[in-house]
Design a protein around this motif. Structure first.
Motif, PDB file in Angstrom:
ATOM      1  N   PHE A 182      -8.722   7.028  -7.472  1.00 46.22           N
ATOM      2  CA  PHE A 182      -9.042   5.665  -7.093  1.00 46.22           C
ATOM      3  C   PHE A 182     -10.362   5.214  -7.685  1.00 46.22           C
ATOM      4  N   SER A 183     -10.308   4.219  -8.580  1.00 42.48           N
ATOM      5  CA  SER A 183     -11.510   3.616  -9.136  1.00 42.48           C
ATOM      6  C   SER A 183     -11.502   2.104  -8.965  1.00 42.48           C
ATOM      7  N   GLY A 184     -10.411   1.563  -8.435  1.00 43.35           N
ATOM      8  CA  GLY A 184     -10.235   0.116  -8.333  1.00 43.35           C
ATOM      9  C   GLY A 184     -10.371  -0.391  -6.923  1.00 43.35           C
ATOM     10  N   GLU A 185      -9.443  -1.272  -6.523  1.00 40.73           N
ATOM     11  CA  GLU A 185      -9.517  -1.921  -5.220  1.00 40.73           C
ATOM     12  C   GLU A 185      -8.208  -1.767  -4.465  1.00 40.73           C
ATOM     13  N   LEU A 186      -8.324  -1.518  -3.166  1.00 39.78           N
ATOM     14  CA  LEU A 186      -7.184  -1.460  -2.264  1.00 39.78           C
ATOM     15  C   LEU A 186      -7.427  -2.494  -1.179  1.00 39.78           C
ATOM     16  N   ILE A 187      -6.428  -3.367  -0.938  1.00 39.06           N
ATOM     17  CA  ILE A 187      -6.530  -4.381   0.108  1.00 39.06           C
ATOM     18  C   ILE A 187      -5.411  -4.156   1.103  1.00 39.06           C
ATOM     19  N   VAL A 188      -5.767  -4.049   2.382  1.00 38.44           N
ATOM     20  CA  VAL A 188      -4.786  -4.016   3.463  1.00 38.44           C
ATOM     21  C   VAL A 188      -4.757  -5.419   4.052  1.00 38.44           C
ATOM     22  N   PHE A 189      -3.599  -6.073   3.961  1.00 39.19           N
ATOM     23  CA  PHE A 189      -3.504  -7.474   4.360  1.00 39.19           C
ATOM     24  C   PHE A 189      -3.429  -7.631   5.876  1.00 39.19           C
ATOM     25  N   PRO A 190      -3.769  -8.833   6.387  1.00 37.18           N
ATOM     26  CA  PRO A 190      -3.799  -9.063   7.835  1.00 37.18           C
ATOM     27  C   PRO A 190      -2.506  -8.647   8.532  1.00 37.18           C
ATOM     28  N   GLU A 191      -2.678  -8.110   9.731  1.00 38.05           N
ATOM     29  CA  GLU A 191      -1.593  -7.706  10.628  1.00 38.05           C
ATOM     30  C   GLU A 191      -0.829  -6.484  10.135  1.00 38.05           C
ATOM     31  N   SER A 192      -1.347  -5.774   9.150  1.00 38.79           N
ATOM     32  CA  SER A 192      -0.676  -4.587   8.633  1.00 38.79           C
ATOM     33  C   SER A 192      -1.337  -3.332   9.188  1.00 38.79           C
ATOM     34  N   ASN A 193      -0.526  -2.421   9.713  1.00 38.19           N
ATOM     35  CA  ASN A 193      -0.998  -1.113  10.152  1.00 38.19           C
ATOM     36  C   ASN A 193      -0.484  -0.104   9.127  1.00 38.19           C
ATOM     37  N   SER A 194      -1.295   0.213   8.149  1.00 41.98           N
ATOM     38  CA  SER A 194      -0.883   1.039   7.023  1.00 41.98           C
ATOM     39  C   SER A 194      -1.559   2.396   7.083  1.00 41.98           C
ATOM     40  N   ALA A 195      -0.989   3.354   6.307  1.00 42.75           N
ATOM     41  CA  ALA A 195      -1.541   4.705   6.329  1.00 42.75           C
ATOM     42  C   ALA A 195      -1.353   5.378   4.982  1.00 42.75           C
ATOM     43  N   ILE A 196      -2.235   6.327   4.710  1.00 43.31           N
ATOM     44  CA  ILE A 196      -2.067   7.286   3.626  1.00 43.31           C
ATOM     45  C   ILE A 196      -1.838   8.618   4.336  1.00 43.31           C
ATOM     46  N   ILE A 197      -0.666   9.204   4.113  1.00 41.67           N
ATOM     47  CA  ILE A 197      -0.218  10.351   4.896  1.00 41.67           C
ATOM     48  C   ILE A 197       0.138  11.493   3.954  1.00 41.67           C
ATOM     49  N   THR A 198      -0.267  12.708   4.300  1.00 38.29           N
ATOM     50  CA  THR A 198       0.160  13.899   3.578  1.00 38.29           C
ATOM     51  C   THR A 198       1.150  14.647   4.451  1.00 38.29           C
ATOM     52  N   THR A 199       2.309  14.992   3.871  1.00 38.08           N
ATOM     53  CA  THR A 199       3.296  15.795   4.590  1.00 38.08           C
ATOM     54  C   THR A 199       3.239  17.218   4.054  1.00 38.08           C
ATOM     55  N   GLY A 200       3.658  18.164   4.842  1.00 38.66           N
ATOM     56  CA  GLY A 200       3.680  19.558   4.402  1.00 38.66           C
ATOM     57  C   GLY A 200       2.384  20.277   4.674  1.00 38.66           C
ATOM     58  N   GLU A 201       2.368  21.541   4.273  1.00 35.61           N
ATOM     59  CA  GLU A 201       1.248  22.428   4.564  1.00 35.61           C
ATOM     60  C   GLU A 201       0.072  22.259   3.604  1.00 35.61           C
ATOM     61  N   SER A 202       0.364  21.976   2.342  1.00 36.07           N
ATOM     62  CA  SER A 202      -0.689  21.927   1.332  1.00 36.07           C
ATOM     63  C   SER A 202      -1.405  20.592   1.350  1.00 36.07           C
ATOM     64  N   PRO A 203      -2.737  20.608   1.255  1.00 28.81           N
ATOM     65  CA  PRO A 203      -3.473  19.344   1.251  1.00 28.81           C
ATOM     66  C   PRO A 203      -3.271  18.570  -0.044  1.00 28.81           C
ATOM     67  N   SER A 204      -3.406  17.262   0.056  1.00 25.75           N
ATOM     68  CA  SER A 204      -3.379  16.372  -1.089  1.00 25.75           C
ATOM     69  C   SER A 204      -4.754  15.727  -1.195  1.00 25.75           C
ATOM     70  N   THR A 205      -5.030  15.113  -2.356  1.00 27.39           N
ATOM     71  CA  THR A 205      -6.375  14.636  -2.620  1.00 27.39           C
ATOM     72  C   THR A 205      -6.403  13.150  -2.899  1.00 27.39           C
ATOM     73  N   ILE A 206      -7.382  12.487  -2.310  1.00 25.86           N
ATOM     74  CA  ILE A 206      -7.739  11.115  -2.666  1.00 25.86           C
ATOM     75  C   ILE A 206      -9.090  11.244  -3.360  1.00 25.86           C
ATOM     76  N   LEU A 207      -9.078  11.060  -4.682  1.00 22.70           N
ATOM     77  CA  LEU A 207     -10.268  11.280  -5.491  1.00 22.70           C
ATOM     78  C   LEU A 207     -10.899   9.939  -5.832  1.00 22.70           C
ATOM     79  N   ILE A 208     -12.127   9.737  -5.401  1.00 28.20           N
ATOM     80  CA  ILE A 208     -12.868   8.513  -5.690  1.00 28.20           C
ATOM     81  C   ILE A 208     -13.650   8.742  -6.980  1.00 28.20           C
ATOM     82  N   SER A 209     -13.463   7.831  -7.941  1.00 30.06           N
ATOM     83  CA  SER A 209     -14.069   7.988  -9.257  1.00 30.06           C
ATOM     84  C   SER A 209     -14.775   6.687  -9.630  1.00 30.06           C
ATOM     85  N   GLY A 210     -16.004   6.769 -10.109  1.00 29.09           N
ATOM     86  CA  GLY A 210     -16.722   5.565 -10.524  1.00 29.09           C
ATOM     87  C   GLY A 210     -17.486   4.930  -9.372  1.00 29.09           C
ATOM     88  N   ILE A 211     -18.131   3.802  -9.678  1.00 30.24           N
ATOM     89  CA  ILE A 211     -19.014   3.181  -8.685  1.00 30.24           C
ATOM     90  C   ILE A 211     -18.490   1.856  -8.150  1.00 30.24           C
TER      91      ILE A 211
END
Length: 167
Positions: A97-126
């Protein structure tokens, strides 16, 4: 502009990794998936949202299989509408992730990992930004690890709610 509607599926790559693929959104392109449609990033494949382009997830889930990647470059945009989710399925799946994420009004959203192994959200840049609009929520759940590259930063803004757990 590409729209994926009810009953349709956009699959990037092949299920068993025999045909890894990359889909680049560039030059102002927009990819939208709507309620009942599906976008699946398969094994060792990638969806890349480049500067000036947009990925819209509206009332459905984007699924990222093992070793799959969603890359939002600086100037790229992802929008979550109507309880849309991003689901990381399997070890090595990643959001860079180096850009923009917008969650719009009235939305209940999620980033979810399933399973045993972890997943990564990598923040890159400023210039990374997460904007959680009024009366909306974004949850980062389960085995999702948030990591920042060296000299990187992220801004979380908006009147909504941003929560992490088990990260």
């Amino acid at each position: 502009e590409i729209d994926v509607y009810t009953g349709a599926e956009l699959r990037i790559g092949g299920d068993l990794g025999f045909a890894p693929a990359t889909l680049n959104l560039e030059n102002g392109a927009q990819l939208s998936v709507h309620l009942g449609g599906e976008i699946i990033i398969c094994l060792d494949s990638e969806l890349r949202v480049k500067s000036g382009s947009k990925l819209v997830i509206d009332g459905t889930d984007l699924r990222i299989h093992q070793e799959g990647r969603l890359v939002i470059e600086e100037g790229g945009l992802i929008e979550l509408h109507n309880d849309a989710n991003i689901i990381l399925e399997g070890g090595g799946s990643e959001i860079k992730f180096s850009g923009e994420l917008i969650v719009f009004p009235e939305s209940n959203s999620a980033i979810i990992t399933t399973g045993e192994s972890p997943s990564t959200i990598l923040i890159s840049g400023i210039n990374s930004n997460i904007n959680v609009s009024d009366n909306s929520k974004l949850f980062v759940k389960e085995n999702s690890q948030i990591e920042l590259e060296a000299n990187s930063s992220i801004q979380v803004s908006g009147e909504g709610e941003f929560n992490t757990n088990n990260t």
